[in-house]
Design an enzyme around this catalytic site. Sequence first.
Site, PDB file in Angstrom:
ATOM      1  N   PRO A   1       3.506  63.632  -2.322  1.00 49.60           N
ATOM      2  CG  PRO A   1       4.853  65.375  -1.979  1.00 49.60           C
ATOM      3  CD  PRO A   1       4.915  63.990  -2.430  1.00 49.60           C
TER       4      PRO A   1
ATOM      5  CG  MET B   1      -0.930  71.241  -1.508  1.00 46.14           C
ATOM      6  SD  MET B   1      -0.524  71.291   0.161  1.00 46.14           S
ATOM      7  CE  MET B   1      -1.865  72.603   0.461  1.00 46.14           C
TER       8      MET B   1
ATOM      9  CD  GLN C   1       6.467  68.446   0.129  1.00 49.77           C
ATOM     10  OE1 GLN C   1       5.146  68.873  -0.326  1.00 49.77           O
ATOM     11  NE2 GLN C   1       7.075  68.144  -1.099  1.00 49.77           N
TER      12      GLN C   1
ATOM     13  CB  CYS D   1       5.175  73.458  -4.845  1.00 52.85           C
ATOM     14  SG  CYS D   1       3.360  74.386  -5.141  1.00 52.85           S
TER      15      CYS D   1
ATOM     16  CE  LYS E   1       7.358  65.820  -5.581  1.00 52.20           C
ATOM     17  NZ  LYS E   1       6.385  66.988  -5.830  1.00 52.20           N
TER      18      LYS E   1
ATOM     19  CG  ASN F   1       7.045  62.954  -9.029  1.00 51.23           C
ATOM     20  OD1 ASN F   1       6.966  64.220  -8.886  1.00 51.23           O
ATOM     21  ND2 ASN F   1       6.087  62.191  -9.273  1.00 51.23           N
ATOM     22  N   GLY F   2       7.284  61.760 -12.001  1.00 52.55           N
ATOM     23  CA  GLY F   2       6.606  62.229 -12.851  1.00 52.55           C
ATOM     24  C   GLY F   2       5.956  61.194 -14.144  1.00 52.55           C
ATOM     25  N   GLY F   3       4.518  61.237 -13.998  1.00 55.68           N
ATOM     26  CA  GLY F   3       3.999  60.334 -15.267  1.00 55.68           C
ATOM     27  C   GLY F   3       3.922  58.851 -15.049  1.00 55.68           C
TER      28      GLY F   3
ATOM     29  NE  ARG G   1      -0.130  64.168 -12.381  1.00 59.48           N
ATOM     30  CZ  ARG G   1       0.431  64.984 -13.335  1.00 59.48           C
ATOM     31  NH1 ARG G   1      -0.454  65.695 -14.042  1.00 59.48           N
ATOM     32  NH2 ARG G   1       1.456  64.940 -13.842  1.00 59.48           N
TER      33      ARG G   1
HETATM   34  C1  LIG Z   1      -3.332  67.639  -6.987  1.00 61.43           C
HETATM   35  C2  LIG Z   1      -2.083  67.770  -6.522  1.00 61.43           C
HETATM   36  C3  LIG Z   1      -1.360  68.598  -5.670  1.00 61.43           C
HETATM   37  C4  LIG Z   1       0.002  68.413  -5.260  1.00 61.43           C
HETATM   38  N1  LIG Z   1       0.446  68.941  -4.373  1.00 61.43           N
HETATM   39  C5  LIG Z   1       1.857  68.983  -4.166  1.00 61.43           C
HETATM   40  C6  LIG Z   1       2.356  69.305  -2.869  1.00 61.43           C
HETATM   41  O1  LIG Z   1       1.633  69.620  -1.662  1.00 61.43           O
HETATM   42  N2  LIG Z   1       3.774  69.128  -2.771  1.00 61.43           N
HETATM   43  C7  LIG Z   1       4.520  68.596  -3.682  1.00 61.43           C
HETATM   44  O2  LIG Z   1       5.663  68.628  -3.545  1.00 61.43           O
HETATM   45  N3  LIG Z   1       4.033  68.549  -5.018  1.00 61.43           N
HETATM   46  C8  LIG Z   1       2.713  68.523  -4.996  1.00 61.43           C
HETATM   47  N4  LIG Z   1       2.280  67.946  -6.171  1.00 61.43           N
HETATM   48  C9  LIG Z   1       3.003  67.434  -7.133  1.00 61.43           C
HETATM   49  C10 LIG Z   1       3.137  65.830  -7.024  1.00 61.43           C
HETATM   50  O3  LIG Z   1       3.814  65.601  -5.684  1.00 61.43           O
HETATM   51  C11 LIG Z   1       4.028  65.368  -8.238  1.00 61.43           C
HETATM   52  O4  LIG Z   1       5.359  65.807  -8.421  1.00 61.43           O
HETATM   53  C12 LIG Z   1       3.490  65.534  -9.858  1.00 61.43           C
HETATM   54  O5  LIG Z   1       1.925  65.248  -9.706  1.00 61.43           O
HETATM   55  C13 LIG Z   1       4.108  64.640 -10.690  1.00 61.43           C
HETATM   56  O6  LIG Z   1       3.761  63.207 -10.446  1.00 61.43           O
HETATM   57  P1  LIG Z   1       2.631  62.249 -11.225  1.00 61.43           P
HETATM   58  O7  LIG Z   1       3.028  62.533 -12.480  1.00 61.43           O
HETATM   59  O8  LIG Z   1       2.884  61.082 -10.824  1.00 61.43           O
HETATM   60  O9  LIG Z   1       1.377  62.866 -10.773  1.00 61.43           O
HETATM   61  C14 LIG Z   1       0.876  67.854  -6.283  1.00 61.43           C
HETATM   62  C15 LIG Z   1       0.287  67.256  -7.425  1.00 61.43           C
HETATM   63  C16 LIG Z   1      -1.351  67.020  -7.577  1.00 61.43           C
HETATM   64  C17 LIG Z   1      -1.808  66.483  -8.849  1.00 61.43           C
END
Ligand SMILES: Cc1cc2nc3c(=O)[nH]c(=O)nc-3n(C[C@H](O)[C@H](O)[C@H](O)COP(=O)(O)O)c2cc1C
Length: 330
Positions: free
Chosen positions: A11, A13, A64, A94, A133, A205-207, A228
Amino acid sequence: MSRCPPVSVAPMMDVTDAHTRWLYRRISRRVLLYTEMVTAQALDKGDAPRLLAYDPVEHPIALQLGGDDPTLLAQGARMGADVGYDEINLNVGCPSPRVQKGSFGACLMLSPEVVAEGVAAMKAAVDVPVTVKCRIGVDDHDRYEDLRRFADAVVAAGADRLTVHARKAWLQGLSPKQNRNVPPLRYEEVHRLARELPDVPIEINGGFVDLDAVADQLEHVDAVMIGRGVWHDPWLLADVDRRFFGETGPAPTREDVLEDWIPFVERRVAEGHKIQHVVRHAGPIYAGQPGAKAFKRALARAHKEGSKAILEGIEAVRLARAAWSERKAG
Ligand SMILES: Cc1cc2nc3c(=O)[nH]c(=O)nc-3n(C[C@H](O)[C@H](O)[C@H](O)COP(=O)(O)O)c2cc1C
């Protein structure tokens, strides 16, 4: 086969809105998609049909929710299940100050009993899976034992899966963006959770930015969530169905996807959406390819030129690719 979808798109935003999800779904038929976070309060007081809108092609899709009031969470979950969401997820990860002010998001990790009450209420309200989450911890509450206590509470309340962003969040002093980059990733703690809780699917999750890393993680956990990595390179999803979901058909090409996407964009514009919103996260579909920048530049003209700009972008990529092949041959 895995106990849950082995790969999901996080998810995000302002990223995983209904327009962008449609594009991601056209690239992977099987990956689990998540909406942006919608607060239970907004569903109660706001324009619920608009907040819950999605296209049936987006299945499997999880809604979510954000919130801490069990009654509102149960109501939001029911509204989501009633319009056909395949899963309801609760955001306990968050760290944004706005979310903290409503005292939900990551700060709820400090109150596992409140989260458990919310999960139990959501479970009682819907038949679809209810998932959570979270982070590995917040502030100084970041020992493995804290995560384990949190996990035990939400699992006892009936959570059907736990997705753990493998870094802690600092509730003060770091922006949400810094909180996604600064605290170090600690995958081993999520692996340990998966070993110690074999009865509940654990997603990490993460990275993650490539599918080899996803495959490595699946040796330790049930599923991997990518945020991302997909946002910056949506084409990462093109091999997910064959690699992780057992599909055998041919991979799509970018041109196949864009050919179907143009009528979708035109339809959304006819429905009253601004074209720059509909196309805003499609730019990186050619990330790393010849012509990637030209495609992005063409999309940036869509607000003036409409879907003609997309066709011009595809043509610019074709020319860049031909020039690149010629250079390579010569
Ligand atoms: C632009 C943006 C918006 C995000 N919005 C949410 C959200 O609405 N809900 C949520 O649980 N995490 C949100 N996240 C966190 C991501 O879901 C994820 O946990 C975080 O980016 C780490 O994963 P990644 O390294 O694969 O990006 C957001 C991340 C980004 C970059």
